[in-house]
Enzyme design. Structure first.
Site, PDB file in Angstrom:
ATOM      1  N   SER A   1       0.863  -1.174   0.000  1.00 40.50           N
ATOM      2  CA  SER A   1       0.000   0.000   0.000  1.00 40.50           C
ATOM      3  C   SER A   1       0.911   1.238   0.000  1.00 40.50           C
ATOM      4  O   SER A   1       1.886   1.298   0.738  1.00 40.50           O
ATOM      5  CB  SER A   1      -0.872  -0.022   1.264  1.00 40.50           C
ATOM      6  OG  SER A   1      -1.596   1.175   1.356  1.00 40.50           O
TER       7      SER A   1
ATOM      8  N   SER B   1      -2.215  -7.478  -3.951  1.00 41.49           N
ATOM      9  CA  SER B   1      -2.013  -8.907  -4.225  1.00 41.49           C
ATOM     10  C   SER B   1      -0.788  -9.464  -3.506  1.00 41.49           C
ATOM     11  O   SER B   1       0.206  -9.776  -4.136  1.00 41.49           O
ATOM     12  CB  SER B   1      -1.945  -9.175  -5.732  1.00 41.49           C
ATOM     13  OG  SER B   1      -1.108  -8.261  -6.395  1.00 41.49           O
TER      14      SER B   1
END
Ligand SMILES: Nc1nc2c(ncn2[C@@H]2O[C@H](COP(=O)(O)OP(=O)(O)O)[C@@H](O)[C@H]2O)c(=O)[nH]1
Lengths: 300, 627
Positions: B454, B526
């Site tokens: 992130s 992912s």
């Protein structure tokens, strides 16, 4: 959602196990010894297959030294439930006159029980046999599997048992091999009694206290059932209020003094008990670990 | 003991290294809960003199070290089950030894446990073994772990010792998927904090070990889950009755409910729930029942009855974790028997994706698995079976592998996800196909899969690349992970299972868009290699381009564009990648973008150059059409 009670969970587990056996084995059989654990197991079998009848017979290995009430009870229960009952006696043992007084408890148990059981399983061609043993009965049982694998010669090898994960049982066996199945593995003695109370299961009267003729030997109270037990000089049976915590061959099963005449009273008495269930079994005292040696030899 | 009371049941797993005092602790639990009778105590005293390790004093460990073979070697060699109860609860303790067979035995004990007690010796602290134990407990889905720091008497009941061990453990546990972690200082020898608190550790105000066990939640996920019942037997006492017997392993069932029969996808209505004690209005998870259906269907052992609104999956290929339990190594492509629920099928491991090093939790490439190894593999069964992800429903998500010749149980498996749906759904043939659509757009469709932490700059980079593509007249579409969570994925959270499902959906959509002839840019964290691999396998060879946006965690955290790292560090959000949830770094990305060192335009140029270099952007790159 309310939590299931522990008895409901134990019941569902036992039923699941019985159904797995019925589905995956060719010729299962249920060992029926007339005792409280057998009574619970039979009751669970009736529940497991309802409205069908359990798809296997009962097998009683008769040492010829059981209490008379046990024989009566056995035949009555078979009639009432409509289950097929097989009875096996080791005839060679009978011919050789093997008994606990003449040969000692070890030889008697070996010939009339362990040997007899192997004969019965082989003759019947049974590939799975249900037994009522519980893991909490004795320390060596704590590692026993629910599906206990036996070689073609009925040997139990503690190092060669299959891991049991989740509720998945590996039921595959080779020719001549068999499995002993213990649906009550996770039950304790107290669970058995509570379940008997909850379900209103009938058990043989020997479990309830009553005045019975007993002889005290080596600190054990033995009920003299017939004259096969010779009395030592000065020894005389006396009437005492006793009951049995476990039932086997009468000369090998000690009674306990008790006034508990109902299941509720037995449960209350258990809360105060100071000795274990097996303390009344003469065959277990030979040495620590003696149960394990017997099991390796094929004893249930 | 409570008089007539029925209590509930908690299944507890205990694990610890050799000599941490596990046997003593269990012996203590048995004795202090008054499960020991006089004759047992007498034989214990006698045996303590013979075998004990406490100089003739009573050695509680002997209560638990049951087998002769073990006593002679002085070690415990298998999983043993012990029983005790308190006024509140009935307990089943699965006791597993700490030596080299630990993985197999622990996995066995863990498979049925609601809670794990991990024991450490206060003097030794957290060992590699402790970390392994915690990992296996977590892999097998145990939600609640309790660290028991034992032998506090040998460290002078020192609070700092306890606190540092507990802190070390919590740090490790945070990487795993427990719902709850507790720690308690104890002495199995004196009994301190086992049943009663005692006076030796006044600084510890928390609950005793027994109090924790009494208050713990049993695994009830299944009770709230979708209805599942693997059919054990068909009950046919006569012509008029046909019932399906089984154990309800998840959810609940009621008469009138619509159920799906899987595999096969037929549905039926439950008419009666039959038991020996009469018909039931409802059967909840954990009950063994017999169901009668309104419809006359051909249903057999091995089928699973499931809630029609949320039926189990159906597949002949799935990805799963395996715990190898046999002396003989795993052989990929060998045919094993696979037992899942009540169905036994023939199965093979089509590819072993990796092995997990239980000490470091790293994934390592592997060709095989040996005794006590844990791996992640693709499994193919000969015919489609019903399944659930293990994280959703334990009993329909687990399986064992059996060697067809030795009949030994060689592995235990936990299904992560199905790899392809092999229902009897038929694919509808379409006339306009991918090649045609691609040709129309004069391009070669592909998936540019941007993965990274992130805040690593995935979306920015993907956005710039798409701008460049648009300027070149290419047809593209950008699937942004965050944006998809507003719609398609809005019912998913951030647990591992949800992340897997999130990725599966994104991968499937990407596949559709490639089929539509587009250049698809995907921007999702992912974190798991397996899912990126799954996405790669969904499309054709050469169509998947893994773009790793390689920005160090410290940089992402420093930037923290959405303020999420701050919240995660403050414990306000859980399962945050890089903080308390893993990110598995791509081993062989097609493109690696060093986003900490280069600006977004440079990164976009790098991607465009890569595409151009491989012919993706040639004017007539589209696959040829023979007609
Ligand atoms: N001082 C002390 N010794 C302990 C404690 N718990 C266990 N021990 C001793 O540590 C040794 C190993 O214990 P045991 O229960 O056999 O360990 P296991 O291998 O984990 O089952 C034995 O000598 C125990 O008596 C404790 O709390 N304090």
């Amino acid at each position: 959602m309310p939590h299931l009670s522990h008895l409901a969970r134990l019941e569902a587990e036992a039923i699941h196990i019985m159904r797995e056996v019925a589905a995956e084995f060719r010729r299962p059989v249920m060992l029926y010894s007339v005792g409280k654990d057998s009574s619970v197991m039979l009751h669970l079998a009736l529940k497991a297959f309802w409205p069908s009848r359990p798809p296997f017979p009962l097998l009683h290995v008769d040492t010829t030294w059981k209490f008379p009430e046990m024989y009566e009870w056995r035949d009555r229960k078979a009639r009432e439930t409509g289950m097929k009952l097989l009875v096996h006696v080791n005839e060679e043992g009978v011919k050789r006159g093997v008994g606990p007084f003449s040969h000692g408890s070890a030889v008697h148990t070996d010939v009339m029980k362990t040997e007899a059981l192997k004969q019965a399983l082989e003759r019947g061609g049974f590939d799975a046999a249900f037994g009522g043993a519980r893991r909490d009965e004795e320390r060596s049982r704590a590692k026993e599997r629910i599906f206990s694998f036996r070689t073609a010669s009925h040997q139990w090898d503690p190092r060669n048992q299959r891991p049991e994960l989740w509720s998945l049982y590996n039921t595959r066996i080779g020719p001549g091999e068999s499995i002993r199945v213990f649906p009550l593995s996770n039950w304790t003695e107290l669970d058995i009694w509570r379940y008997i109370a909850r379900e209103g299961i009938d058990i043989v009267s020997l479990y309830f206290a009553a005045p019975r003729p007993v002889v005290e030997r080596d600190g054990m109270l033995i009920m003299r059932v017939d004259e096969r037990m010779a009395l030592a000089p000065g020894e005389a049976p006396e009437m005492r209020s006793v009951r049995f915590r476990t039932l086997g061959c009468w000369p090998l099963t000690a009674a306990v003094e008790s006034s508990a005449a109902s299941v509720a009273e037995i449960i209350a008495e258990m809360g105060r008990a100071t000795s274990s269930e097996r303390a009344g079994r003469l065959i277990d005292h030979d040495q620590a670990g003696s149960m394990e040696s017997k099991k390796r030899g094929g004893y249930f | 003991m409570a008089a007539g009371g029925e209590r509930d049941l908690l299944r507890v797993l205990t694990c610890g290294s050799v000599d941490d005092g596990k046997s003593t602790l269990i012996g203590r639990l048995l004795r202090d809960s008054r499960r020991l009778f006089d004759d047992e105590l007498a034989s214990l005293a006698a045996e303590s003199r013979l075998w004990g390790t406490r100089g003739g004093d009573v050695d509680l460990a002997l209560l638990v070290d049951g087998l002769q073979a073990e006593r002679e070697q002085g070690i415990t060699i298998d999983v043993a089950y012990r029983y005790f109860s308190t006024d509140r609860r009935r307990f089943i303790v699965a006791d597993t030894p700490g030596h080299e067979q630990y993985t197999r035995n622990m996995a066995t004990g863990a498979s049925t446990a609601d809670l794990a007690v991990v024991l450490v010796d206060a003097r030794k602290g957290i060992l590699a073994q402790t970390r392994r134990h915690a990992f296996i407990a977590s892999l097998l889905g145990i939600p609640h772990v309790v660290l028991a720091v034992n032998k506090m008497d040998l460290v002078d009941w020192d609070r700092r010792v306890f606190e540092s061990v507990a802190a070390g453990f919590r740090e490790h546990a945070a990487l795993l998927s427990f719902d709850r972690v507790d720690a308690v200082p104890v002495s199995a020898i004196t009994g301190a904090n086992v049943f009663a608190a005692g006076e030796t550790m006044p600084w510890y105000a928390g609950p005793t070990l027994t109090a924790i066990l009494e208050a713990a939640e049993p695994v009830r996920r299944a009770a709230g889950g979708p209805f599942r019942m693997p059919v054990q037997r068909v009950s046919r006492p006569d012509q008029d009755f046909r019932g399906y017997s089984g154990l309800v392993v998840s959810g609940a069932v009621r008469p009138g409910m619509a159920v799906a029969i899987v595999p096969g996808g037929r549905t039926a209505t439950v008419e009666r729930i039959v038991t020996y004690d009469g018909d039931l209005d409802e059967a909840a998870c954990g009950l063994s029942v017999t169901l009668v259906l309104a419809e006359d269907l051909d249903i057999a052992r091995g089928d699973v009855l499931g809630c029609a609104q949320a039926p189990p999956g159906e597949t002949d290929q799935f990805a799963a974790h395996l715990v190898w339990m046999d002396e003989e190594d795993l052989l990929p492509e060998r045919r094993y028997l696979l037992k899942c629920g009540t169905r036994t099928s023939t199965a093979r491991i089509t590819s072993l994706r990796h092995r997990i090093d239980v000490d470091t939790l790293q994934q390592v490439a592997a060709r095989t698995l040996s005794l006590n190894d844990i791996g992640f593999a693709h499994v193919a069964v000969d015919r489609a079976i019903a399944f659930d992800a293990y994280a959703e429903v334990r009993d329909t998500g687990s399986f064992i592998l059996i060697d067809r010749f030795s009949n030994r149980t060689v592995a235990a498996g936990m299904i992560a996800f199905g790899l392809r749906r092999a229902t009897n759904l038929q694919r509808q043939a379409v006339d306009v196909d991918k090649a045609r659509r691609a040709r129309q757009k004069r391009q070669k469709p592909c998936v540019l899969w941007f993965t990274g932490l992130s805040g690593s700059g995935k979306s920015t980079a993907a956005n710039r690349v798409e701008r460049r593509l648009a300027a070149m007249g290419r047809h593209s579409y950008l699937l942004d992970g965050d944006n998809l969570r507003f719609g398609l994925n809005k019912n998913l959270g951030f647990t591992d299972a949800d992340r897997v499902e999130n990725n599966r959906r994104v991968a499937e959509v990407a596949k559709l868009l490639v089929d539509a002839g587009l250049i698809v840019l995907v921007s999702v964290i992912s974190p798991f290699r397996a899912e990126r691999q799954m996405a790669r396998e969904l499309v054709e060879d050469g169509e998947f381009v893994e773009v790793f946006v390689d920005t160090p965690l410290a940089v992402c955290e420093e930037r923290d564009p959405k303020g999420l790292y701050r919240k995660a560090r403050a414990g306000e959000i859980r399962n945050f990648t890089g903080i308390d949830s893993v990110y598995e770094v791509p081993q062989n990305p097609d493109i690696a973008l060093m986003a900490a060192e280069h600006g977004p335009d440079e990164l976009a140029e790098q991607v465009i150059a890569w595409l151009a270099g491989r012919g993706f952007l040639d004017d007539d790159a589209s696959p040829g059409d023979p007609t």
